[in-house]
Design a protein around this motif. Structure first.
Motif, PDB file in Angstrom:
ATOM      1  N   ILE A 211       0.850  -1.185   0.000  1.00 41.28           N
ATOM      2  CA  ILE A 211       0.000   0.000   0.000  1.00 41.28           C
ATOM      3  C   ILE A 211       0.882   1.230   0.000  1.00 41.28           C
ATOM      4  O   ILE A 211       1.864   1.321   0.737  1.00 41.28           O
ATOM      5  CB  ILE A 211      -0.969  -0.013   1.208  1.00 41.28           C
ATOM      6  CG1 ILE A 211      -1.953   1.151   1.139  1.00 41.28           C
ATOM      7  CG2 ILE A 211      -0.205  -0.036   2.532  1.00 41.28           C
ATOM      8  CD1 ILE A 211      -3.132   1.007   2.091  1.00 41.28           C
ATOM      9  N   ALA A 212       0.515   2.182  -0.852  1.00 41.43           N
ATOM     10  CA  ALA A 212       1.296   3.401  -0.992  1.00 41.43           C
ATOM     11  C   ALA A 212       1.297   4.219   0.297  1.00 41.43           C
ATOM     12  O   ALA A 212       0.430   4.060   1.161  1.00 41.43           O
ATOM     13  CB  ALA A 212       0.737   4.231  -2.132  1.00 41.43           C
TER      14      ALA A 212
ATOM     15  N   GLY B  41      -2.819   3.997  -3.435  1.00 38.71           N
ATOM     16  CA  GLY B  41      -2.463   2.913  -4.341  1.00 38.71           C
ATOM     17  C   GLY B  41      -2.250   1.617  -3.593  1.00 38.71           C
ATOM     18  O   GLY B  41      -1.601   1.585  -2.545  1.00 38.71           O
ATOM     19  N   THR B  42      -2.826   0.537  -4.118  1.00 41.11           N
ATOM     20  CA  THR B  42      -2.618  -0.773  -3.526  1.00 41.11           C
ATOM     21  C   THR B  42      -2.161  -1.770  -4.581  1.00 41.11           C
ATOM     22  O   THR B  42      -2.452  -1.606  -5.772  1.00 41.11           O
ATOM     23  CB  THR B  42      -3.894  -1.310  -2.849  1.00 41.11           C
ATOM     24  OG1 THR B  42      -4.967  -1.314  -3.805  1.00 41.11           O
ATOM     25  CG2 THR B  42      -4.282  -0.456  -1.652  1.00 41.11           C
TER      26      THR B  42
ATOM     27  N   ILE C 158      -5.398  -4.855   1.951  1.00 42.58           N
ATOM     28  CA  ILE C 158      -4.386  -4.150   2.727  1.00 42.58           C
ATOM     29  C   ILE C 158      -4.890  -2.738   3.023  1.00 42.58           C
ATOM     30  O   ILE C 158      -5.555  -2.115   2.184  1.00 42.58           O
ATOM     31  CB  ILE C 158      -3.025  -4.114   1.990  1.00 42.58           C
ATOM     32  CG1 ILE C 158      -1.921  -3.580   2.897  1.00 42.58           C
ATOM     33  CG2 ILE C 158      -3.122  -3.342   0.689  1.00 42.58           C
ATOM     34  CD1 ILE C 158      -0.520  -3.741   2.311  1.00 42.58           C
ATOM     35  N   SER C 159      -4.586  -2.256   4.217  1.00 38.86           N
ATOM     36  CA  SER C 159      -4.969  -0.899   4.605  1.00 38.86           C
ATOM     37  C   SER C 159      -3.927  -0.374   5.581  1.00 38.86           C
ATOM     38  O   SER C 159      -3.080  -1.129   6.071  1.00 38.86           O
ATOM     39  CB  SER C 159      -6.371  -0.876   5.227  1.00 38.86           C
ATOM     40  OG  SER C 159      -6.413  -1.670   6.403  1.00 38.86           O
TER      41      SER C 159
ATOM     42  N   VAL D 286       6.333   4.883  -4.803  1.00 37.93           N
ATOM     43  CA  VAL D 286       5.563   3.653  -4.893  1.00 37.93           C
ATOM     44  C   VAL D 286       6.249   2.720  -5.882  1.00 37.93           C
ATOM     45  O   VAL D 286       6.936   3.171  -6.786  1.00 37.93           O
ATOM     46  CB  VAL D 286       4.107   3.917  -5.327  1.00 37.93           C
ATOM     47  CG1 VAL D 286       3.380   4.759  -4.287  1.00 37.93           C
ATOM     48  CG2 VAL D 286       4.059   4.584  -6.695  1.00 37.93           C
ATOM     49  N   PRO D 287       6.063   1.410  -5.715  1.00 39.12           N
ATOM     50  CA  PRO D 287       6.675   0.464  -6.651  1.00 39.12           C
ATOM     51  C   PRO D 287       6.099   0.644  -8.055  1.00 39.12           C
ATOM     52  O   PRO D 287       4.958   1.100  -8.203  1.00 39.12           O
ATOM     53  CB  PRO D 287       6.294  -0.907  -6.076  1.00 39.12           C
ATOM     54  CG  PRO D 287       5.976  -0.645  -4.637  1.00 39.12           C
ATOM     55  CD  PRO D 287       5.380   0.716  -4.616  1.00 39.12           C
TER      56      PRO D 287
END
Length: 130
Positions: free
Chosen positions: A51-52, A57-58, A70-71, A105-106
């Motif tokens: 998660i960003a 963004g997830t 995810i959170s 972020v990835p």
């Protein structure tokens, strides 16, 4: 240096649910993308979800899409992994980790690599019985 502590693992029957937590301390949690990885016996560590830093963004591995969520709560410096409809193949030690790059972020190509994460927690065991 951030320290990450996972909790919430356990033994559950197939089809059941678990919620993992990862509490961060000693760092600047809000600046970093966070990830969950898992490792089954005899297998390499694999990506589960990320998660960003801003929670917008997830990312999910194909094997968990639609089942895991995810959170994060930046006020509590905690990231969560809600796992529903668990399967025996979800068994493993689950680790959380922090992305190497602040405010980044990835890439959306492939899945995030464990090599781009550090500050690994000690892990929490998840066992799903059939």
């Amino acid at each position: 240096q951030v320290q990450l502590v996972e909790s919430g693992g356990g033994l559950v029957q197939a089809g059941g649910s678990l919620r993992l937590s990862c509490a961060a301390s000693g760092g600047t949690f809000i600046r970093y993308t966070m990830g969950w990885f898992r490792q089954a016996p005899g297998k390499e560590r694999e990506f589960v979800a990320a998660i960003a830093w801003n929670g917008v963004g997830t990312y999910y591995a194909d094997s968990v899409k639609g089942r895991f969520t995810i959170s994060r709560d930046n006020a509590k410096s905690t990231v969560y992994l809600q796992m529903n409809s668990l399967k025996p193949e979800d068994t493993g030690v689950y680790y959380c980790a922090q992305y190497l790059f602040v405010w980044r972020v990835p890439p959306r190509v492939g899945v995030p690599s464990s090599r781009d994460f550090d500050s690994w927690g000690q892990g929490t065991q998840v066992t799903v019985s059939s």
